[in-house]
Design a protein around this motif. Structure first.
Motif: not given
Length: 224
Positions: A150-164
């Protein structure tokens, strides 16, 4: 009915139809967002950036979400055979309510060579809002299972929303100041221009309604 009255009625009907189209237009904003993933893999920590796109389509009282990766985010030291890798993730919903929506996708359709970025298939899931209002959709944790690991990938750059977009709660009224949610697939490119033109056309037609009513009342006063 006189020709003048018939023309007035047709103009009024066309204007009202244009207004209905304008009011039904959803308030949606989509963007491809770069997500910097920090991955914990069986062979150590790795990192990669992938542009993420999230789309939503109204499906009854729910919204079908699709999360697309434009680049691979991890790799394997050995070749992964066809169907050896299964991806899943969560989409973080914010705004009117804060929930996590699980999404998953099919295994890799083709073998992935060793030390090659793993292309993630489109992930999908269902979101049923409990509150009406504006909602944001942001990429969350990605999980890759392959060959017993199992590989777990966590967003590290506090991304903004891709959709509103404006959502409507199950059994609730449409959110104020926004779209009806009848069609929530975010529009990009030339379609945005068409929507803008539709809005402009709706405004002109609304002005036409006022003009028709004013002319009708003026005519009635002139005959009285």
């Amino acid at each position: 009915m006189s020709d003048r009255k018939r023309s007035t009625a047709l103009a009024l009907a066309s204007a009202l139809a244009g207004s209905a189209v304008l009011l039904a237009a959803p308030a949606a904003h989509a963007a491809v967002v770069d997500v910097a993933y920090d991955c914990k893999t069986p062979i150590g920590d790795k990192s990669a950036i992938s542009p993420i796109e999230i789309k939503a389509v109204k499906d009854g009282e729910a919204y079908k979400l699709t999360m697309s990766f434009q680049k691979g985010v991890s790799s394997s030291p050995i070749e992964l055979g066809k169907g050896a890798m299964s991806p899943s993730a969560v989409i973080l919903v914010g705004g009117a309510e804060k929930v996590s929506v699980p999404v998953s996708g099919p295994p890799n359709p083709e073998a992935v060579p060793a030390d090659t970025p793993i292309k993630i298939t489109d992930l999908s899931g269902t979101y049923t809002p409990k509150k009406s209002g504006k909602a944001t959709f942001t990429a969350g944790v990605l999980t890759i299972k392959a060959m017993g690991t199992t590989t777990t990938c966590t967003p590290g750059n506090s991304p903004g929303p891709s959709l509103e977009l404006d959502v409507t709660a199950a059994g609730g009224a449409a959110p104020s100041g926004g779209g009806s949610g009848e069609e929530t697939l975010p529009q990009t490119g030339p379609t945005d221009s068409a929507l803008a033109l539709g809005t402009l056309g709706g405004t002109v037609l609304l002005s036409g309604v006022a003009g028709v009513l004013w002319l009708t009342r003026r005519g009635q006063r002139a005959r009285s």
